[in-house]
Scaffold this active site. Sequence first.
Site, PDB file in Angstrom:
ATOM      1  N   PHE A  83     -26.141 -10.701   9.458  1.00 58.07           N
ATOM      2  CA  PHE A  83     -27.047  -9.714   8.865  1.00 58.07           C
ATOM      3  C   PHE A  83     -28.493 -10.124   9.099  1.00 58.07           C
ATOM      4  CE2 PHE A  83     -29.606  -8.466   5.115  1.00 58.07           C
ATOM      5  CZ  PHE A  83     -29.418  -7.095   5.116  1.00 58.07           C
ATOM      6  N   ASP A 129       3.498   9.154   9.952  1.00 55.60           N
ATOM      7  CA  ASP A 129       2.629   8.011  10.230  1.00 55.60           C
ATOM      8  C   ASP A 129       2.266   7.987  11.716  1.00 55.60           C
ATOM      9  OD1 ASP A 129       1.862   4.944  10.227  1.00 55.60           O
ATOM     10  OD2 ASP A 129       2.105   5.473   8.117  1.00 55.60           O
ATOM     11  N   ASP A 130       1.952   6.821  12.211  1.00 58.95           N
ATOM     12  CA  ASP A 130       1.470   6.614  13.573  1.00 58.95           C
ATOM     13  C   ASP A 130       2.430   7.207  14.617  1.00 58.95           C
ATOM     14  OD1 ASP A 130       0.124   5.622  15.713  1.00 58.95           O
ATOM     15  OD2 ASP A 130       0.267   3.521  15.130  1.00 58.95           O
ATOM     16  N   ASP A 182      -6.238   4.596   8.310  1.00 56.50           N
ATOM     17  CA  ASP A 182      -5.911   3.211   8.658  1.00 56.50           C
ATOM     18  C   ASP A 182      -7.034   2.573   9.471  1.00 56.50           C
ATOM     19  OD1 ASP A 182      -4.398   0.912   8.850  1.00 56.50           O
ATOM     20  OD2 ASP A 182      -2.624   1.905   9.648  1.00 56.50           O
ATOM     21  N   MET A 183      -7.014   1.257   9.570  1.00 51.56           N
ATOM     22  CA  MET A 183      -7.977   0.507  10.387  1.00 51.56           C
ATOM     23  C   MET A 183      -7.329  -0.841  10.676  1.00 51.56           C
ATOM     24  SD  MET A 183     -10.591  -0.577  11.797  1.00 51.56           S
ATOM     25  CE  MET A 183     -12.025  -1.612  11.886  1.00 51.56           C
ATOM     26  N   ASN A 184      -6.913  -1.013  11.940  1.00 54.38           N
ATOM     27  CA  ASN A 184      -5.982  -2.103  12.221  1.00 54.38           C
ATOM     28  C   ASN A 184      -6.522  -3.284  12.995  1.00 54.38           C
ATOM     29  OD1 ASN A 184      -3.448  -1.565  10.974  1.00 54.38           O
ATOM     30  ND2 ASN A 184      -3.281   0.229  12.271  1.00 54.38           N
ATOM     31  N   GLY A 199      -4.261  -2.216   8.107  1.00 58.72           N
ATOM     32  CA  GLY A 199      -3.160  -3.143   8.337  1.00 58.72           C
ATOM     33  C   GLY A 199      -2.578  -3.528   6.987  1.00 58.72           C
ATOM     34  N   GLY A 200      -2.319  -2.523   6.147  1.00 58.65           N
ATOM     35  CA  GLY A 200      -1.951  -2.780   4.749  1.00 58.65           C
ATOM     36  C   GLY A 200      -3.220  -2.956   3.934  1.00 58.65           C
ATOM     37  N   ASP A 204     -10.778  -2.534  -1.574  1.00 61.82           N
ATOM     38  CA  ASP A 204     -11.984  -2.851  -2.336  1.00 61.82           C
ATOM     39  C   ASP A 204     -12.484  -1.609  -3.054  1.00 61.82           C
ATOM     40  OD1 ASP A 204     -13.887  -1.402  -0.497  1.00 61.82           O
ATOM     41  OD2 ASP A 204     -13.103  -2.874   0.919  1.00 61.82           O
ATOM     42  N   GLU A 251      23.665   5.206  -3.291  1.00 61.67           N
ATOM     43  CA  GLU A 251      22.227   4.901  -3.201  1.00 61.67           C
ATOM     44  C   GLU A 251      21.395   6.166  -3.387  1.00 61.67           C
ATOM     45  OE1 GLU A 251      22.095   1.095  -0.158  1.00 61.67           O
ATOM     46  OE2 GLU A 251      22.447   3.085   0.655  1.00 61.67           O
TER      47      GLU A 251
END
Length: 748
Positions: A283, A369-370, A481-483, A531-532, A537, A617
């Site tokens: 920074f 998903d992907d 997502d951001m992997n 990535g999970g 945050d 199940e």
Amino acid sequence: MSIVYDKASGLISLHTRRSTYQMKADELGFLLHVHYGGRLADADDLSGQLCLVDRGLCGNPYECGRDRREYSLDVLPQEYPCFGTGDFRTAALHVRSADGSRAAQLRFAGCRTEKGKYALEGLPALYGDEAEAESLIVTLRDPASALEVELQYGVLEDLDVICRSARIVNRGDGPVVLEKAASFCLDWPFGKFDWLTFHGRHAMERNMTRQGLRHGVQSVGCARGASSHQYNPFSILCAPDATETAGECWGACFVYSGEFLMEAELDQVDQTRLVCSIHPDDFAWTLAPGESFQTPEAILAYSDRGLGGLSRVFHRAIREHICRGPWRDRRRPVLLNDWEATYFDFTGDKLVSIAQKAAELGMELFVMDDGWFGRREDDNGGLGDWYPNEEKLGCTLRELAGRINALGLDFGIWFEPEAVSEDSGLYKTHPDWAVRVPGRDPCLARNQLVLDFSRRDVQDHIIGELSGILAGAPISYVKWDMNRSICDKFTASLPPERQGEFAHRYVLGLYRVLEELTAAFPQVLFEGCSGGGGRFDAGMLYYTPQIWCSDNTDPINRLDIQYGTSFCYPACTMGSHVSAAPNHQTGRTTPLSTRGCVAMAGCFGYELDVTRLSPAEQAEVRGQIACFRQYADLIRLGDHYRLRAPEEGCAVWEFAAPDGSEALVQAVYTRVEANPVPVHIRVRGLRPDSRYRVEPAGPVPAGDGAPDRGWSPLPAVLSGAALERSGLTLPPPRREHQSWQIHIRLCP
Ligand code: GLA
């Protein structure tokens, strides 16, 4: 009044229900920190406790002269200490002036209050209206350089939190470079502390560590572009004897999704300092004359009711004053995500067949998903090409969503908007949009690059692409997502001397894109993911009220992950799914009932091929969904108590209705032994004088081998007092990883 300023003495007190934050602008104009802890009376002035002693080699401000040798910034607690002028501890502010000097010193120049909680332009921040919050803006000035700092304090009396942020303004006539600009500095002149931080890695996020502070600086942080799997931007200082239920604790939650640094320092005279900033290694921000820089916000809270008490303050703050939009207060749909069911191997028909079974079982939302877009056959290509692969789907996106809707399910979709594959149309058209250093081969991760979100044209492109898709089909949910981590940082949009602005400008760009899209599509439920849980945050939660907690769906590992996450974040923010056994990440086989129990303690869903479930199940899944519906509000809005940590052989937690009318206790045995030692817990949050019925909750397990229900002390009828003061013995485990759910409700 929650903010009291006495102009004559310079004393400023910020009061919340159970805490007081006190500071003083002294006769030299330094803004000293006096107290942050238990609530004081309005007339209390603790500044007399500041210890003025002549300390060798601790310098004195110039005007102290001979008489004031004992006055040293090197040992006085301060609100915003600067580097280079006599305080040699961790500084809040590092600047480089046009002449190359790096010294700054700030003096009090006045303060004002505002009704309501201040807002931050372009940044997420806790919000509160005029009835809930008051703000204090303290102006500090450097007499020598015309640098001005506005310290912003948001006081939410009932919520029991204090927010802090800083705005740095260059009022001089030359440029100034900010090399570090903290969101807050917090000093404790007395006391011994443990520091709780939350470290991890991909698929094992937010493990709690508790250690006594040692002399020197200790820190957590990251320079990976996102807040990271490795360290969460949240930490707690607490008294060494603080427990879940008693003792003093202070928490700091950084409302920021990028690179951060939290530093705790125990100084030469055993004073403690905590400083939180954007990571200064990555920074450097140039302020031209007249320009200002706004730091992200941090939420601070104090509790004398132990770690559990502190967590519940943060849970409420995040649930009610960070999360926004219509989904903030709505029960989230029980979803089925196809990732662990199909990975990249699907067609439209296959998805519809899974969705059909999901609908039959009572689920409400199907998430594709992907793998649905561009030429994305595996994770080596296609990112950036946000158009459906109609050949693979066998129809248009709109038609596919229509087929899912016709089954009675809402339709959701996965994006990774910040990423680009070299093997993509977008990269071929705009290679300059990928983050990389010219002339250097970029580091690849998952064979992909990152788009330069600091650029407005890139932001606009992504807003346009996603808006088109969301407007073109009935999509009610987006997984964002951001992997990968970001390295090779460089942007063509800034000159060489300003490349140090890239990492923060990237996050500002991300926030702008999220703001525009969530405002344009308010009915869409956004779930964050990296990535999970690599960007779990409070900054992301401002835009996405839930976040995929971890790529690890093993319920036993999840106990640790959700336990660590719960120190700051409420259950209603944690995406949590039932997946297949054996588990794809750990190979462990666990009972379906335990997978259900752990996933229910979050935003509940499934992530497996439900067409392969046996009839027994399927019946159990139906029962789980009915059970979740029954307790969903209790889990979402209830007070969360951690009753036993996973490492104690049996993890136990509880959600209690705020009015004490009911509670749900969930327990998972992590270790099973012959001739077991009984597990005993005390139930919290009930009304002492009321009588409660205590009984097993949840569906009858499908019975994959061993008997589930053996001897049990349940059901029982007991008073709230008995349940809290004596408690309950849990039924012993009959097999490995057995779980129990116990519902406690008022007797009619
Ligand atoms: C990440 C996410 C997963 C899944 C995959 C798809 O790893 O965390 O849930 O969406 O990407 O590639």
